[in-house]
Design an enzyme around this catalytic site. Structure first.
Site, PDB file in Angstrom:
ATOM      1  N   LEU A 136       0.833  -1.196   0.000  1.00  0.00           N
ATOM      2  CA  LEU A 136       0.000   0.000   0.000  1.00  0.00           C
ATOM      3  C   LEU A 136       0.869   1.248   0.000  1.00  0.00           C
ATOM      4  O   LEU A 136       1.830   1.340   0.774  1.00  0.00           O
ATOM      5  CB  LEU A 136      -0.894   0.017   1.253  1.00  0.00           C
ATOM      6  CG  LEU A 136      -1.565   1.362   1.596  1.00  0.00           C
ATOM      7  CD1 LEU A 136      -2.607   1.736   0.546  1.00  0.00           C
ATOM      8  CD2 LEU A 136      -2.207   1.307   2.985  1.00  0.00           C
ATOM      9  N   SER A 137       0.515   2.231  -0.839  1.00  0.00           N
ATOM     10  CA  SER A 137       1.126   3.560  -0.816  1.00  0.00           C
ATOM     11  C   SER A 137       2.637   3.455  -1.023  1.00  0.00           C
ATOM     12  O   SER A 137       3.086   2.975  -2.063  1.00  0.00           O
ATOM     13  CB  SER A 137       0.764   4.259   0.494  1.00  0.00           C
ATOM     14  OG  SER A 137       1.094   5.623   0.456  1.00  0.00           O
ATOM     15  N   ALA A 138       3.450   3.901  -0.042  1.00  0.00           N
ATOM     16  CA  ALA A 138       4.899   3.743  -0.188  1.00  0.00           C
ATOM     17  C   ALA A 138       5.266   2.273  -0.311  1.00  0.00           C
ATOM     18  O   ALA A 138       6.218   1.912  -1.014  1.00  0.00           O
ATOM     19  CB  ALA A 138       5.618   4.374   1.005  1.00  0.00           C
TER      20      ALA A 138
ATOM     21  N   ALA B 157       4.571   1.449  -3.887  1.00  0.00           N
ATOM     22  CA  ALA B 157       5.661   1.923  -4.730  1.00  0.00           C
ATOM     23  C   ALA B 157       6.891   1.036  -4.581  1.00  0.00           C
ATOM     24  O   ALA B 157       7.621   0.787  -5.546  1.00  0.00           O
ATOM     25  CB  ALA B 157       6.001   3.367  -4.380  1.00  0.00           C
TER      26      ALA B 157
END
Length: 411
Positions: A152-154, A157
């Site tokens: 999720l999110s970072a 990424a």
């Protein structure tokens, strides 16, 4: 970047991501009982990460491994509680690896997905995660053809980074509210990518992945999830991630099928064998977070709502596990398993690509592993498929069934 610019960046970054309000799913989650177990030794650990895992009592034969990467401000245990991955792992008999960031590496405990020192093959955090995987493979006899990553999110990424830098390790991945690989090399570029998500040519995005390793294919399949009302990571990043991996797979930009799943649009692309290799879910009107489907108490209900764990009527964890081909129920001793009509209604997952052992397979291991950790470990690279598929080996009926299912015309 100057000190003043860094201070301003962190001030804006905290506002954007709401890292100070994570409740039970952030730093305070350490007080919540967790089935995860910390493992202290797994190699040289150049990224200085912590390793947590969950291995259910009843594993499938030749079990799969799912690597799950938490978001900023979260812990491995907190994200597992919210997303329900250990519950899924217990139900379906696969192993779970959940790396955890430390505040000494990043003040908001974000994985450093924008730092080349942490997202280059054989270096930093990416290398630490790779070493964790190697330990899990050896210790639990993981099927090296069934290793997946999500985040999720970072963490999403960072999942993009792992897929790009170690495409020979992963059979597939899933990115939730994340960003494409290689679009940022410092904090300012990271912030710009989060807020604006500039459109880039598909070839340029694909080259970022192709240049991240010496791998020539086959490439991991990918599931992309993003809320259309995300104000932390611009939803246009989902399009850029899809664009990047469509170019890597050599697929057209237009979806081959679009249909609603649990009320949300899902775009699908498949390869010449009819196997879905890229899919993208747009969760309409959802903010930044992981979509959950808790209402109704169905077999697809996993996790618990909290900060950045959002009840949306669709379980991303379940659908991602299903995309990975992991949702066949494991029978417990003396247990009679009732038919899972939801699973039966779906086409059976396509078998993994054949594996051809060779001396070159040792290249799967990083230099750190070869020197310090598992000198006798041999991990196997996916076999490269023929450039011209043999049409007479294609199960036409199965391809038609998959296409109709993806289009919502068959259950």
């Amino acid at each position: 970047m100057s000190l003043a610019q860094n201070v301003e960046f962190m001030r804006q970054f905290s506002k954007l991501s709401g890292f100070n309000g994570l409740g039970a799913y952030g730093r305070s989650a350490s007080a919540v009982p967790s089935p995860l177990v910390e493992i202290g030794q797994f190699g040289t650990n150049p990224g200085a990460l912590r390793m947590f895992s969950f291995v259910p009592e009843h594993l499938q034969r030749a079990p799969a491994l799912v690597v799950v990467l938490h978001g900023c401000g979260q812990t491995a245990a907190g994200y597992d509680l919210g997303a329900g991955w250990s519950t899924l792992a217990k139900r379906y008999g696969f192993a779970l690896l959940m790396p955890e960031q430390q505040a000494s590496n990043n003040g908001n405990t974000c994985f450093n997905w924008f730092d080349p020192g942490d997202t280059t093959r054989g270096r930093g955090e990416a290398a630490s995660i790779r070493q964790m995987i190697a330990r899990m493979v050896v210790e639990h006899k993981i099927d090296s053809r069934r290793i997946y990553v999500t985040g999720l999110s970072a963490g999403g990424a960072m999942a993009s980074a792992m897929l790009a830098t170690y495409p020979d390790v992963f059979a597939g991945g899933a990115v939730i509210a994340g960003l494409p690989y290689g679009i940022a090399s410092n904090v300012r570029e990271a912030l710009n990518g989060m807020m604006q998500s500039a459109s880039r040519p598909a070839r340029e995005l694909g080259d970022l992945v192709r240049k991240a390793s010496k791998h020539k294919g086959p490439w991991p399949k990918l599931s992309v999830w993003h809320g259309s009302a995300d104000r932390t990571v611009n939803p246009a990043n989902a399009n850029e991630i899809v664009k990047q991996w469509l170019d890597v797979h050599g697929l057209p930009s237009a979806p081959m099928s679009t249909a609603d799943v649990d009320g949300y649009p899902r775009d699908v692309w498949w390869n010449e064998e009819g196997e879905t290799v890229v899919e993208s879910y747009t969760i309409t009107d959802m903010a930044h977070g992981t979509p959950l489907g808790l209402a109704g108490g169905s077999d697809e209900s996993y996790g618990a709502a909290g900060a950045f764990m959002i009840e949306a009527g669709i379980s991303s964890s379940y659908h991602i596990a299903n995309f990975f081909g992991l949702t066949e129920r494991v029978s417990q001793p003396n247990e009679v398993v009732k038919p899972d009509t939801k699973s039966v209604a779906r086409p059976a997952p396509k078998p993994a690509a054949p594996v051809v052992p060779s001396a070159a397979t040792a290249s799967l291991q990083s230099p750190e592993l070869a020197a310090t950790l598992w000198p006798r470990t041999t991990l196997i690279r996916h076999a490269k498929p023929p450039r011209t598929p043999k049409r007479n080996n294609i199960d036409v009926g199965a391809v038609i069934t998959r296409a109709l299912t993806a289009a919502g015309l068959m259950k």
